[in-house]
Write a protein that holds these residues in place. Structure first.
Motif, PDB file in Angstrom:
ATOM      1  N   PRO A 167     -15.780 -24.099 -68.140  1.00 52.69           N
ATOM      2  CA  PRO A 167     -14.626 -23.568 -67.393  1.00 52.69           C
ATOM      3  C   PRO A 167     -13.679 -22.722 -68.235  1.00 52.69           C
ATOM      4  CG  PRO A 167     -14.979 -25.904 -66.906  1.00 52.69           C
ATOM      5  CD  PRO A 167     -15.858 -25.564 -68.073  1.00 52.69           C
ATOM      6  N   ASP A 168     -13.766 -22.830 -69.553  1.00 52.82           N
ATOM      7  CA  ASP A 168     -12.867 -22.069 -70.421  1.00 52.82           C
ATOM      8  C   ASP A 168     -13.280 -20.603 -70.570  1.00 52.82           C
ATOM      9  OD1 ASP A 168     -11.293 -24.306 -70.897  1.00 52.82           O
ATOM     10  OD2 ASP A 168     -12.476 -24.927 -72.642  1.00 52.82           O
ATOM     11  N   LEU A 169     -14.458 -20.258 -70.099  1.00 50.22           N
ATOM     12  CA  LEU A 169     -14.906 -18.871 -70.195  1.00 50.22           C
ATOM     13  C   LEU A 169     -14.001 -17.956 -69.372  1.00 50.22           C
ATOM     14  CD1 LEU A 169     -18.807 -19.160 -69.943  1.00 50.22           C
ATOM     15  CD2 LEU A 169     -17.460 -18.586 -71.968  1.00 50.22           C
ATOM     16  N   ASP A 170     -13.750 -16.771 -69.890  1.00 47.14           N
ATOM     17  CA  ASP A 170     -12.887 -15.810 -69.194  1.00 47.14           C
ATOM     18  C   ASP A 170     -13.697 -15.081 -68.123  1.00 47.14           C
ATOM     19  OD1 ASP A 170     -10.960 -14.076 -68.399  1.00 47.14           O
ATOM     20  OD2 ASP A 170     -10.969 -12.830 -70.213  1.00 47.14           O
ATOM     21  N   ILE A 171     -13.924 -15.780 -67.023  1.00 46.16           N
ATOM     22  CA  ILE A 171     -14.656 -15.226 -65.885  1.00 46.16           C
ATOM     23  C   ILE A 171     -13.810 -15.444 -64.643  1.00 46.16           C
ATOM     24  CG2 ILE A 171     -16.738 -15.335 -64.473  1.00 46.16           C
ATOM     25  CD1 ILE A 171     -18.242 -16.366 -66.924  1.00 46.16           C
ATOM     26  N   GLU A 172     -13.372 -14.380 -64.021  1.00 43.20           N
ATOM     27  CA  GLU A 172     -12.445 -14.458 -62.897  1.00 43.20           C
ATOM     28  C   GLU A 172     -13.183 -14.550 -61.555  1.00 43.20           C
ATOM     29  OE1 GLU A 172      -9.708 -11.185 -63.030  1.00 43.20           O
ATOM     30  OE2 GLU A 172      -9.745 -11.134 -65.240  1.00 43.20           O
ATOM     31  N   GLU A 173     -12.477 -15.162 -60.597  1.00 47.89           N
ATOM     32  CA  GLU A 173     -12.948 -15.129 -59.214  1.00 47.89           C
ATOM     33  C   GLU A 173     -12.658 -13.751 -58.629  1.00 47.89           C
ATOM     34  OE1 GLU A 173     -14.519 -17.475 -57.670  1.00 47.89           O
ATOM     35  OE2 GLU A 173     -14.178 -19.287 -58.882  1.00 47.89           O
ATOM     36  N   CYS A 203     -32.705  -9.404 -55.374  1.00 51.01           N
ATOM     37  CA  CYS A 203     -33.025 -10.512 -56.282  1.00 51.01           C
ATOM     38  C   CYS A 203     -32.274 -10.370 -57.601  1.00 51.01           C
ATOM     39  CB  CYS A 203     -34.529 -10.578 -56.526  1.00 51.01           C
ATOM     40  SG  CYS A 203     -35.508 -11.047 -55.083  1.00 51.01           S
ATOM     41  N   GLN A 204     -32.210  -9.153 -58.124  1.00 54.16           N
ATOM     42  CA  GLN A 204     -31.535  -8.926 -59.401  1.00 54.16           C
ATOM     43  C   GLN A 204     -30.034  -9.149 -59.285  1.00 54.16           C
ATOM     44  OE1 GLN A 204     -32.779  -4.983 -60.516  1.00 54.16           O
ATOM     45  NE2 GLN A 204     -34.822  -5.644 -61.163  1.00 54.16           N
ATOM     46  N   PHE A 205     -29.423  -8.635 -58.224  1.00 57.49           N
ATOM     47  CA  PHE A 205     -27.983  -8.808 -58.028  1.00 57.49           C
ATOM     48  C   PHE A 205     -27.633 -10.282 -57.835  1.00 57.49           C
ATOM     49  CE2 PHE A 205     -27.849  -4.298 -56.181  1.00 57.49           C
ATOM     50  CZ  PHE A 205     -27.525  -3.758 -57.413  1.00 57.49           C
ATOM     51  N   LEU A 206     -28.399 -10.961 -56.969  1.00 61.51           N
ATOM     52  CA  LEU A 206     -28.120 -12.364 -56.676  1.00 61.51           C
ATOM     53  C   LEU A 206     -28.285 -13.213 -57.926  1.00 61.51           C
ATOM     54  CD1 LEU A 206     -27.473 -14.550 -54.587  1.00 61.51           C
ATOM     55  CD2 LEU A 206     -29.938 -14.717 -54.126  1.00 61.51           C
ATOM     56  N   CYS A 207     -29.337 -12.967 -58.676  1.00 59.66           N
ATOM     57  CA  CYS A 207     -29.594 -13.738 -59.893  1.00 59.66           C
ATOM     58  C   CYS A 207     -28.467 -13.539 -60.901  1.00 59.66           C
ATOM     59  CB  CYS A 207     -30.935 -13.319 -60.495  1.00 59.66           C
ATOM     60  SG  CYS A 207     -31.349 -14.181 -62.035  1.00 59.66           S
ATOM     61  N   SER A 208     -28.030 -12.298 -61.103  1.00 55.66           N
ATOM     62  CA  SER A 208     -26.974 -12.020 -62.075  1.00 55.66           C
ATOM     63  C   SER A 208     -25.667 -12.699 -61.673  1.00 55.66           C
ATOM     64  CB  SER A 208     -26.763 -10.510 -62.202  1.00 55.66           C
ATOM     65  OG  SER A 208     -27.919  -9.875 -62.719  1.00 55.66           O
ATOM     66  N   ALA A 209     -25.310 -12.604 -60.379  1.00 59.35           N
ATOM     67  CA  ALA A 209     -24.070 -13.232 -59.916  1.00 59.35           C
ATOM     68  C   ALA A 209     -24.131 -14.745 -60.074  1.00 59.35           C
ATOM     69  CB  ALA A 209     -23.817 -12.856 -58.455  1.00 59.35           C
ATOM     70  N   MET A 210     -25.281 -15.347 -59.748  1.00 59.89           N
ATOM     71  CA  MET A 210     -25.422 -16.797 -59.862  1.00 59.89           C
ATOM     72  C   MET A 210     -25.378 -17.253 -61.310  1.00 59.89           C
ATOM     73  SD  MET A 210     -28.305 -17.596 -56.943  1.00 59.89           S
ATOM     74  CE  MET A 210     -28.362 -19.330 -57.413  1.00 59.89           C
ATOM     75  N   VAL A 211     -25.969 -16.481 -62.206  1.00 62.77           N
ATOM     76  CA  VAL A 211     -25.949 -16.838 -63.631  1.00 62.77           C
ATOM     77  C   VAL A 211     -24.517 -16.870 -64.151  1.00 62.77           C
ATOM     78  CG1 VAL A 211     -26.506 -15.988 -65.943  1.00 62.77           C
ATOM     79  CG2 VAL A 211     -28.281 -16.077 -64.195  1.00 62.77           C
ATOM     80  N   VAL A 212     -23.715 -15.863 -63.792  1.00 64.50           N
ATOM     81  CA  VAL A 212     -22.331 -15.812 -64.262  1.00 64.50           C
ATOM     82  C   VAL A 212     -21.520 -16.975 -63.705  1.00 64.50           C
ATOM     83  CG1 VAL A 212     -20.204 -14.453 -64.294  1.00 64.50           C
ATOM     84  CG2 VAL A 212     -22.420 -13.314 -64.538  1.00 64.50           C
ATOM     85  N   ARG A 213     -21.670 -17.283 -62.424  1.00 58.68           N
ATOM     86  CA  ARG A 213     -20.931 -18.402 -61.841  1.00 58.68           C
ATOM     87  C   ARG A 213     -21.367 -19.728 -62.450  1.00 58.68           C
ATOM     88  NH1 ARG A 213     -16.657 -16.986 -61.248  1.00 58.68           N
ATOM     89  NH2 ARG A 213     -16.266 -19.112 -60.527  1.00 58.68           N
ATOM     90  N   THR A 214     -22.663 -19.855 -62.759  1.00 55.51           N
ATOM     91  CA  THR A 214     -23.151 -21.076 -63.413  1.00 55.51           C
ATOM     92  C   THR A 214     -22.538 -21.223 -64.799  1.00 55.51           C
ATOM     93  OG1 THR A 214     -25.250 -20.943 -62.200  1.00 55.51           O
ATOM     94  CG2 THR A 214     -25.208 -22.305 -64.194  1.00 55.51           C
ATOM     95  N   MET A 215     -22.427 -20.126 -65.531  1.00 54.28           N
ATOM     96  CA  MET A 215     -21.798 -20.151 -66.845  1.00 54.28           C
ATOM     97  C   MET A 215     -20.357 -20.649 -66.744  1.00 54.28           C
ATOM     98  SD  MET A 215     -23.224 -16.523 -68.328  1.00 54.28           S
ATOM     99  CE  MET A 215     -21.957 -16.472 -69.597  1.00 54.28           C
TER     100      MET A 215
END
Length: 343
Positions: free
Chosen positions: A111-117, A94-106
């Motif tokens: 879209p300008d956030l420096d978050i890579e695929e 639950c913690q891993f999934l929530c954290s990953a989903m939060v970052v992708r939602t951000m």
């Protein structure tokens, strides 16, 4: 709930080379000279060490406060979560999934956030760090099923000595000076005092603590190595770490027994507790990687030990399973020695 990894130095604080600050300006000047252009004379600039270092110190102070707030509460929240839902793999999932989903939602929202695929060339080195990180968390949550919170804290308190040695051997960092080594030894001494007076001693719990200790030492040094050698933003590291850990949860769940959470008589309080652990999990992911890039591995480990003082105080107010007076004396010695090391 320990790879932003690790830094070296005798005092526990990584020195900042002023020559590296403002390097862009120097490179631009060199480029102009190569083109044969003469830049107009400019007034002397102030010493670059002043303002940048102030900002660096402010960033470290903010990083420590943020990490302290998350670290001092997550251990207790996981303890409560394990009480309501005794399934470590499910809580981690639950913690891993929530954290990953939060970052992708951000990233979707901005879209300008420096978050890579996910990219294979970065996944390869980061996956091993995720594996060690995941095993560390799993051992931690398993240990909490058998021992009290203070016992886990003391196991963490003994790790700075091992981290400083491993950091010296693998990353070439300087060993702590004599006062620093004495402080780290005092942390270990306080841990010994605590263990011998621990009313809650359980062999199974301490087996998991030994496993946790080994992984936390390796994780501290290896994650620092990855943070320094694999360039990416802090939020990207959060995404990589949590997204790559999700399949590891599935594997561990199949090994330890899948579906234990299904036997829980779920109620509103169960969902709230697990949800709260996920929220703090997102925060500690960011705070941890943010602080790891600012300080050495040994310093990061010692800071984590000092943060646990709040955890002990909260634990004594919430749980009956806590240490006796001499146990708290040993724990206090660990905290005081850790503070002396930082000074």
């Amino acid at each position: 709930m320990m790879p932003k990894a690790l830094h070296p130095n005798g005092e526990g604080h990584e020195a900042i080379d002023p020559s590296r600050l403002g390097s862009t300006a120097l490179d631009d000047d060199d480029l102009e000279e190569e083109k044969g252009l003469t830049a107009p004379a400019a007034a002397p600039e102030p010493d670059p060490a002043h303002v940048p270092v102030r900002h660096a110190k402010g960033a470290v102070a903010f990083g420590v406060v943020l990490y302290a707030a998350c670290s001092s509460t997550l251990l207790l929240i996981n303890k409560v979560a394990m009480y309501y839902v005794p399934d470590a793999s499910f809580i981690l999932f639950c913690q891993f999934l929530c954290s990953a989903m939060v970052v992708r939602t951000m990233k979707c929202v901005n879209p300008d956030l420096d978050i890579e695929e996910l990219a294979m060339e970065k996944v390869k080195p980061f996956f091993l760090a995720c594996l060690v990180f995941f095993l560390c968390l799993l051992a931690n949550t398993q240990a909490l099923r058998s021992v009290n919170v203070e016992t886990v804290i003391v196991a963490r308190s003994c790790s700075p000595i091992a981290v400083s040695i491993l950091e010296h051997v693998t990353l070439g960092r300087d060993l702590p000076n004599l006062p620093g080594m004495l402080s780290l030894a005092a942390i270990a001494g306080g841990a010994v005092l605590y263990v011998v007076t621990d009313d809650g001693f359980k062999v199974d719990g301490y087996v998991w603590l030994v496993i946790y200790f080994v992984f936390i030492v390796v994780e501290m040094v290896f994650v620092k190595f990855v943070v320094e050698t694999v360039p990416m933003s802090t939020w990207t590291r959060v995404y990589y770490n949590n997204a790559l850990s999700i399949p590891l949860v599935a594997i561990s769940s199949s090994m330890l027994g899948f579906g234990q959470f299904l036997a829980v008589d779920w109620g509103v309080e169960h969902g709230l507790v697990v949800g709260l652990s996920c929220i703090v999990g997102v925060a500690i992911s960011y705070a941890g990687f943010n602080l790891r890039k600012l300080v050495s591995a040994t310093t990061f480990t010692v800071i984590g030990v000092l943060c646990k003082l709040i955890t002990v105080l909260l634990n004594d107010m919430l749980w009956s399973q806590h240490s006796n007076l001499m146990g708290h004396v040993g724990l206090g010695l660990c905290i005081a020695a850790g503070w002396a090391y930082e000074k």
